[in-house]
Design a protein around this motif. Structure first.
Motif, PDB file in Angstrom:
ATOM      1  N   VAL A   1       1.150  -1.732  -0.179  1.00 46.66           N
ATOM      2  CA  VAL A   1      -0.402  -0.216  -0.047  1.00 46.66           C
ATOM      3  C   VAL A   1       0.891   1.030   0.029  1.00 46.66           C
ATOM      4  O   VAL A   1       1.593   1.576   0.712  1.00 46.66           O
ATOM      5  N   SER A   2       0.736   2.447  -1.110  1.00 48.25           N
ATOM      6  CA  SER A   2       1.706   3.251  -1.344  1.00 48.25           C
ATOM      7  C   SER A   2       0.581   4.816  -0.922  1.00 48.25           C
ATOM      8  O   SER A   2      -0.535   4.461  -1.320  1.00 48.25           O
ATOM      9  N   SER A   3       0.793   5.524  -0.712  1.00 55.01           N
ATOM     10  CA  SER A   3      -0.063   6.694  -0.240  1.00 55.01           C
ATOM     11  C   SER A   3       0.884   8.048  -1.118  1.00 55.01           C
ATOM     12  O   SER A   3       2.162   7.803  -0.988  1.00 55.01           O
ATOM     13  N   TYR A   4       0.372   9.444  -1.615  1.00 56.18           N
ATOM     14  CA  TYR A   4       1.011  10.063  -3.142  1.00 56.18           C
ATOM     15  C   TYR A   4      -0.399  11.447  -2.142  1.00 56.18           C
ATOM     16  O   TYR A   4      -0.718  11.315  -2.387  1.00 56.18           O
ATOM     17  N   GLN A   5       0.718  12.442  -2.617  1.00 59.16           N
ATOM     18  CA  GLN A   5       0.601  13.642  -2.048  1.00 59.16           C
ATOM     19  C   GLN A   5      -0.194  14.422  -4.095  1.00 59.16           C
ATOM     20  O   GLN A   5       0.311  13.831  -5.019  1.00 59.16           O
ATOM     21  N   LYS A   6      -0.874  14.949  -4.181  1.00 59.25           N
ATOM     22  CA  LYS A   6      -1.081  15.552  -5.519  1.00 59.25           C
ATOM     23  C   LYS A   6      -0.120  16.020  -5.714  1.00 59.25           C
ATOM     24  O   LYS A   6       0.808  16.506  -5.377  1.00 59.25           O
ATOM     25  N   ASN A   7      -0.226  16.079  -7.261  1.00 59.40           N
ATOM     26  CA  ASN A   7       1.366  16.955  -8.103  1.00 59.40           C
ATOM     27  C   ASN A   7       2.482  15.263  -8.016  1.00 59.40           C
ATOM     28  O   ASN A   7       3.752  15.781  -8.827  1.00 59.40           O
ATOM     29  N   GLU A   8       2.226  14.484  -7.099  1.00 58.57           N
ATOM     30  CA  GLU A   8       3.136  13.708  -6.859  1.00 58.57           C
ATOM     31  C   GLU A   8       3.242  12.067  -8.028  1.00 58.57           C
ATOM     32  O   GLU A   8       2.064  12.410  -8.197  1.00 58.57           O
TER      33      GLU A   8
ATOM     34  N   GLN B   1      -7.169  10.635  -7.357  1.00 58.57           N
ATOM     35  CA  GLN B   1      -7.762  11.020  -9.447  1.00 58.57           C
ATOM     36  C   GLN B   1      -6.105  11.109  -9.500  1.00 58.57           C
ATOM     37  O   GLN B   1      -5.265  11.546  -9.241  1.00 58.57           O
ATOM     38  N   ALA B   2      -5.830  10.365 -10.785  1.00 60.14           N
ATOM     39  CA  ALA B   2      -4.271  10.329 -11.211  1.00 60.14           C
ATOM     40  C   ALA B   2      -4.753  10.174 -12.599  1.00 60.14           C
ATOM     41  O   ALA B   2      -5.233  10.025 -12.939  1.00 60.14           O
TER      42      ALA B   2
ATOM     43  N   GLY C   1      10.504  -2.192 -17.257  1.00 54.44           N
ATOM     44  CA  GLY C   1      10.349  -0.252 -17.010  1.00 54.44           C
ATOM     45  C   GLY C   1       8.793   0.214 -17.052  1.00 54.44           C
ATOM     46  O   GLY C   1       8.261  -0.427 -18.034  1.00 54.44           O
ATOM     47  N   TRP C   2       8.543   1.245 -16.227  1.00 51.55           N
ATOM     48  CA  TRP C   2       6.945   1.776 -16.447  1.00 51.55           C
ATOM     49  C   TRP C   2       6.548   2.785 -17.316  1.00 51.55           C
ATOM     50  O   TRP C   2       7.838   3.442 -18.444  1.00 51.55           O
ATOM     51  N   PRO C   3       6.123   2.104 -18.476  1.00 51.01           N
ATOM     52  CA  PRO C   3       6.183   2.673 -20.292  1.00 51.01           C
ATOM     53  C   PRO C   3       5.517   4.418 -19.846  1.00 51.01           C
ATOM     54  O   PRO C   3       5.650   5.107 -21.364  1.00 51.01           O
ATOM     55  N   ALA C   4       4.852   4.366 -18.998  1.00 47.76           N
ATOM     56  CA  ALA C   4       3.911   5.923 -18.525  1.00 47.76           C
ATOM     57  C   ALA C   4       4.549   6.565 -17.458  1.00 47.76           C
ATOM     58  O   ALA C   4       4.466   5.863 -16.345  1.00 47.76           O
ATOM     59  N   THR C   5       4.423   7.895 -16.909  1.00 45.34           N
ATOM     60  CA  THR C   5       4.209   8.463 -15.884  1.00 45.34           C
ATOM     61  C   THR C   5       2.939   8.767 -15.353  1.00 45.34           C
ATOM     62  O   THR C   5       2.351   9.276 -16.340  1.00 45.34           O
ATOM     63  N   ILE C   6       3.201   8.305 -14.053  1.00 45.84           N
ATOM     64  CA  ILE C   6       1.116   8.568 -14.025  1.00 45.84           C
ATOM     65  C   ILE C   6       0.436   9.748 -12.862  1.00 45.84           C
ATOM     66  O   ILE C   6       1.924   9.312 -11.471  1.00 45.84           O
ATOM     67  N   ILE C   7       0.804  10.573 -12.489  1.00 47.78           N
ATOM     68  CA  ILE C   7       0.356  12.233 -11.731  1.00 47.78           C
ATOM     69  C   ILE C   7      -0.833  12.264 -10.913  1.00 47.78           C
ATOM     70  O   ILE C   7      -1.891  12.140 -12.179  1.00 47.78           O
ATOM     71  N   ALA C   8      -1.089  12.064  -9.415  1.00 51.72           N
ATOM     72  CA  ALA C   8      -1.938  12.371  -8.707  1.00 51.72           C
ATOM     73  C   ALA C   8      -3.118  13.910  -9.004  1.00 51.72           C
ATOM     74  O   ALA C   8      -1.794  14.816  -9.221  1.00 51.72           O
ATOM     75  N   GLN C   9      -3.398  13.590  -9.576  1.00 53.78           N
ATOM     76  CA  GLN C   9      -4.077  14.924  -9.991  1.00 53.78           C
ATOM     77  C   GLN C   9      -5.289  15.180  -8.389  1.00 53.78           C
ATOM     78  O   GLN C   9      -5.799  16.590  -7.452  1.00 53.78           O
ATOM     79  N   GLN C  10      -5.003  15.168  -7.323  1.00 53.18           N
ATOM     80  CA  GLN C  10      -5.550  14.488  -6.082  1.00 53.18           C
ATOM     81  C   GLN C  10      -5.047  13.429  -5.330  1.00 53.18           C
ATOM     82  O   GLN C  10      -3.912  13.139  -5.878  1.00 53.18           O
ATOM     83  N   ASP C  11      -4.663  13.996  -3.823  1.00 57.64           N
ATOM     84  CA  ASP C  11      -3.791  12.721  -3.008  1.00 57.64           C
ATOM     85  C   ASP C  11      -4.931  11.777  -3.022  1.00 57.64           C
ATOM     86  O   ASP C  11      -6.175  11.671  -3.521  1.00 57.64           O
TER      87      ASP C  11
END
Length: 230
Positions: free
Chosen positions: A34-41, A60-61, A95-105
């Motif tokens: 389980v991992s947590s991410y902040q907005k824009n991370e 959302q990401a 490797g990951w083929p794409a970058t995924i960015i958090a739009q919300q936490d």
């Protein structure tokens, strides 16, 4: 340990048809991280080592991809219950083929691919259903990517916009619907510039083809939009 995520996971297509008791037993075998991410991370970074199949529990990401010139394009949004990484997880690519960015936490779990397709040590009856669900998701994701290619093959900007709005209209089942992207993100998704997109949508509104306010859009001339895509 995973009881607090039961509602989100049972709503995920990967676990469709699996009841809460079976799900909890299966998660003990899968032992997801389980991992947590902040907005824009960044949840993932293109090229970095893949950590398995991800399931968004909260937040959302967006899945993004950069071309050789460094220009970013949006592939698709991700919401709670959506999964990612399934295409690369079983491909042999590291490797990951794409970058995924958090739009919300965001709260995300990662499942090791070898545990998804491997033999279940507890002989969980639902493990076969999990694999079937995964195959279904991978197949539909391939179709989505094919749809993305179709957008890119439409030559006119108006045709791209019309095709996208008609698809969202079909998904919503109503003339008025909410877009999953803001204007900048939609421009990235359609591979056009934001000023050009805004101008063209403004013209379409002035001509009475559509109406919009923010991300809310209403199609007022369906047949006319269909003609722009052909």
């Amino acid at each position: 340990m995973f009881k607090q995520y039961e509602e989100q996971l049972t709503a995920c297509r990967l676990f469709a048809g699996i009841n809460s008791e079976e799900l909890n037993q299966m998660l003990q075998c899968l032992n997801p991280a389980v991992s947590s991410y902040q907005k824009n991370e960044s949840l993932t970074v293109a090229g970095e080592k893949s950590t398995g199949v991800g399931v968004v529990l909260e937040g959302q990401a967006i899945v993004t991809k950069e071309n050789a010139a460094g220009n970013r394009g949006i592939i698709t949004p991700l919401y709670a219950g959506d999964i990612f990484g399934e295409m690369v997880a079983f491909s042999g690519q590291k490797g990951w083929p794409a970058t995924i960015i958090a739009q919300q936490d965001c709260q995300v779990i990662f499942l090791a691919p070898e545990k998804i397709v491997g033999n279940c040590p507890r002989q969980c009856q639902s493990h076969r259903l999990l694999i079937i669900n995964m195959l279904s998701i991978v197949s539909e994701k391939a179709l989505l990517l094919n749809r993305k290619v179709e957008y890119l093959t439409i030559k006119s900007l108006r045709g791209k916009i019309a095709a996208y709005l008609l698809e969202q209209n079909k998904k919503a089942g109503t003339a008025t619907f909410m877009l999953p992207f803001n204007r900048h993100e939609l421009a990235d998704f359609l591979n056009v510039t934001r000023p050009s997109l805004s101008r063209e949508m403004g013209r379409m509104k002035a001509e009475g083809l559509i109406d919009f306010h923010g991300t809310s859009v209403k199609i007022t001339a369906v047949e006319a939009l269909k003609g722009m895509v052909e």
